[in-house]
Design a protein around this motif. Structure first.
Motif, PDB file in Angstrom:
ATOM      1  N   GLU A 128       1.989 -10.637   8.799  1.00  0.00           N
ATOM      2  CA  GLU A 128       2.798 -11.604   8.042  1.00  0.00           C
ATOM      3  C   GLU A 128       3.555 -10.897   6.909  1.00  0.00           C
ATOM      4  O   GLU A 128       4.692 -11.250   6.600  1.00  0.00           O
ATOM      5  N   ALA A 129       2.897  -9.899   6.309  1.00  0.00           N
ATOM      6  CA  ALA A 129       3.571  -9.146   5.242  1.00  0.00           C
ATOM      7  C   ALA A 129       4.780  -8.404   5.799  1.00  0.00           C
ATOM      8  O   ALA A 129       5.875  -8.437   5.218  1.00  0.00           O
ATOM      9  N   ALA A 236       6.510  -1.513  -3.160  1.00  0.00           N
ATOM     10  CA  ALA A 236       5.791  -2.353  -4.127  1.00  0.00           C
ATOM     11  C   ALA A 236       6.535  -3.631  -4.541  1.00  0.00           C
ATOM     12  O   ALA A 236       5.940  -4.716  -4.574  1.00  0.00           O
ATOM     13  N   PRO A 237       7.843  -3.565  -4.835  1.00  0.00           N
ATOM     14  CA  PRO A 237       8.529  -4.798  -5.254  1.00  0.00           C
ATOM     15  C   PRO A 237       8.533  -5.888  -4.182  1.00  0.00           C
ATOM     16  O   PRO A 237       8.629  -7.069  -4.496  1.00  0.00           O
ATOM     17  N   TYR A 238       8.419  -5.481  -2.906  1.00  0.00           N
ATOM     18  CA  TYR A 238       8.438  -6.461  -1.808  1.00  0.00           C
ATOM     19  C   TYR A 238       7.038  -6.872  -1.375  1.00  0.00           C
ATOM     20  O   TYR A 238       6.854  -7.863  -0.687  1.00  0.00           O
ATOM     21  N   ASP A 239       6.054  -6.057  -1.758  1.00  0.00           N
ATOM     22  CA  ASP A 239       4.685  -6.216  -1.257  1.00  0.00           C
ATOM     23  C   ASP A 239       3.749  -6.465  -2.436  1.00  0.00           C
ATOM     24  O   ASP A 239       2.907  -5.653  -2.774  1.00  0.00           O
ATOM     25  N   LYS A 240       3.943  -7.631  -3.065  1.00  0.00           N
ATOM     26  CA  LYS A 240       3.205  -7.939  -4.302  1.00  0.00           C
ATOM     27  C   LYS A 240       1.690  -7.945  -4.103  1.00  0.00           C
ATOM     28  O   LYS A 240       0.930  -7.619  -4.987  1.00  0.00           O
ATOM     29  N   GLU A 241       1.252  -8.338  -2.895  1.00  0.00           N
ATOM     30  CA  GLU A 241      -0.195  -8.408  -2.628  1.00  0.00           C
ATOM     31  C   GLU A 241      -0.786  -7.036  -2.297  1.00  0.00           C
ATOM     32  O   GLU A 241      -1.996  -6.892  -2.181  1.00  0.00           O
ATOM     33  N   GLY A 242       0.081  -6.041  -2.079  1.00  0.00           N
ATOM     34  CA  GLY A 242      -0.414  -4.701  -1.735  1.00  0.00           C
ATOM     35  C   GLY A 242      -0.971  -4.596  -0.330  1.00  0.00           C
ATOM     36  O   GLY A 242      -1.767  -3.698  -0.031  1.00  0.00           O
ATOM     37  N   GLU A 243      -0.557  -5.508   0.568  1.00  0.00           N
ATOM     38  CA  GLU A 243      -1.071  -5.494   1.946  1.00  0.00           C
ATOM     39  C   GLU A 243      -0.701  -4.212   2.695  1.00  0.00           C
ATOM     40  O   GLU A 243      -1.410  -3.788   3.598  1.00  0.00           O
TER      41      GLU A 243
END
Length: 417
Positions: A128-129, A236-243
């Motif tokens: 989903e990420a 990082a800016p697109y993947d706030k959850e760090g998945e």
């Protein structure tokens, strides 16, 4: 068993992963039922099903199933029969859905914008990420099937040797392995269309795939600093959850998996049957082993190669396959090929198979000979379909590929249209 003992040295084990599409038998429409297949096998929706030496697992999209060695195999010999048994087992299970497995690097008629369904079960948050950031409905996500080869290293020194050798071989691999000449029902004009879409599927964040050929880094520290940390920072800016802050997110044509002590080669298209897949891997492995063993030049010479120079060669091979020309004499000398003019990549592979490729199994040797003498699968598919095939002609040829997969045969086109 302590983890110390788990670490293999160079060429002491091989991990192989083969991806196939599930399609409707007559129309070849993709069928998003990998979860049903796994459920039928074990009675629950899980990502991995183990059957002794071979395991099945899901992928990002619901119409692809992956067959893989369960842990490293000691040799490539004998693997094609094991994979073949599982292909036939899966095809037998898919009969009730009027479905079957289809080989090749890309589905020739799939519309990824209408046909894509993501895997909805465990591990789904990662998918989903990806989908949120990149929209996984493009061909470069939803329509690409590959053959991954995992090669072990035990320490930094071995990593440096292996990475140096793998980088040199990457540009010429698609000359053997390309199997995706058709996309959206049209002959693309490229020998390896899957790789062309693959190298662009994350253009939004260019550091993820880089130039597909990895940078000249030969220690874990340098690799993490120059490649992985840059990817993580850009994501990082697109993947706030760090998945996606994991080494698997790296999409170069070969990636270092330090957590597993392996380098994973990812730019090999899937072939028409496991015997052909193993034939390609035997050739690739022979070339890599010879370079690691400094058969022709020392490793320092290999380490000096810039990724841009190698990437230019790769692009030429994506376009023209085994007919791509190599004019860089220095590159040819790294493989002990001393000629006065230029040569094709196909000619280089013939030289390498004579010099360093050892194939002990007759059927694997036959498959490799077909690739070297009749062209890679992409070229043979195009010979069979002609340059402007109808959807029906495409279906007929890919039905033949499905039959090759079921029977463990090598595809030979009867004649050009």
């Amino acid at each position: 068993m302590s983890s110390e003992k788990q670490v293999l040295h160079l060429f002491e084990g091989f991990g192989v992963e083969l991806e196939y599409m599930i399609v409707q038998r007559d129309t070849l429409q993709v069928m998003p039922i990998t979860d049903k297949l796994i459920y039928d096998a074990v009675g629950k929706y899980i990502s991995d099903v183990e059957f002794g030496d071979i395991a099945w697992s899901n992928e990002l999209v619901l119409h692809v199933v992956e067959l893989k060695t369960q842990g490293p195999a000691k040799r490539l010999d004998g693997l094609h029969q094991k994979f073949q048994q599982h292909v036939q087992k899966i095809n037998a299970m898919l009969k009730k859905y009027d479905a079957m497995l289809l080989p090749s690097g890309a589905h020739p008629l799939m519309n990824p914008y209408t046909d894509t369904r993501l895997w909805p079960h465990e591990y789904n948050t990662v998918y989903e990420a990806y989908n949120r950031i990149f929209d996984c409905r493009g061909h470069g996500w939803a329509n690409l099937q590959s053959n991954h080869l995992n090669l072990p290293f035990a320490n930094d020194e071995e990593f440096g040797k292996l990475h140096a050798a793998v980088r040199m071989v990457l540009p010429i691999i698609p000359a053997l392995s390309a199997s995706s000449p058709i996309l959206d029902g049209k002959v693309s004009g490229l020998n390896d269309t899957r790789l062309e879409v693959y190298r662009h599927n994350q253009d939004k964040i260019p550091s993820i795939a880089g130039k597909v050929i990895p940078e000249a880094v030969f220690t874990q520290q340098d690799y993490e600093q120059m490649i992985l940390q840059k990817i993580y920072a850009d994501l990082a800016p697109y993947d706030k959850e760090g998945e996606l802050q994991e080494e698997f997110v790296n999409s170069r044509g070969a990636i270092a998996r330090f957590s597993r002590h392996t380098i994973e080669i990812r730019l090999i298209d899937i072939q028409e049957s496991p015997v052909a897949d193993i034939a390609v891997l035997q050739a690739v492995l022979g070339a890599i082993e010879a370079l690691v063993g400094e058969r022709w030049v020392n490793l320092d010479k290999l380490k000096a190669w810039d990724e841009n120079r190698l990437a230019d060669m790769l692009l030429e091979v994506i376009r023209n396959g085994e007919e791509a020309m190599i004019r860089d004499k220095e590159y040819l000398q790294c493989f002990g090929y001393h000629i006065s003019g230029s040569c094709t990549v196909g000619e280089l592979w013939k030289h390498l198979t004579q010099e360093v490729v050892v194939v002990d199994e007759d059927e694997v040797s036959y498959a490799l000979n077909v690739i070297l003498s009749r062209g890679n699968l992409s070229r043979r598919i195009r010979q069979a379909t002609g340059d402007q095939p109808s959807a029906e002609q495409i279906r007929q040829v890919y039905q033949q590929l499905a039959t090759c997969l079921q029977n463990g045969d090598v595809f030979l086109p009867n004649k050009s249209h």
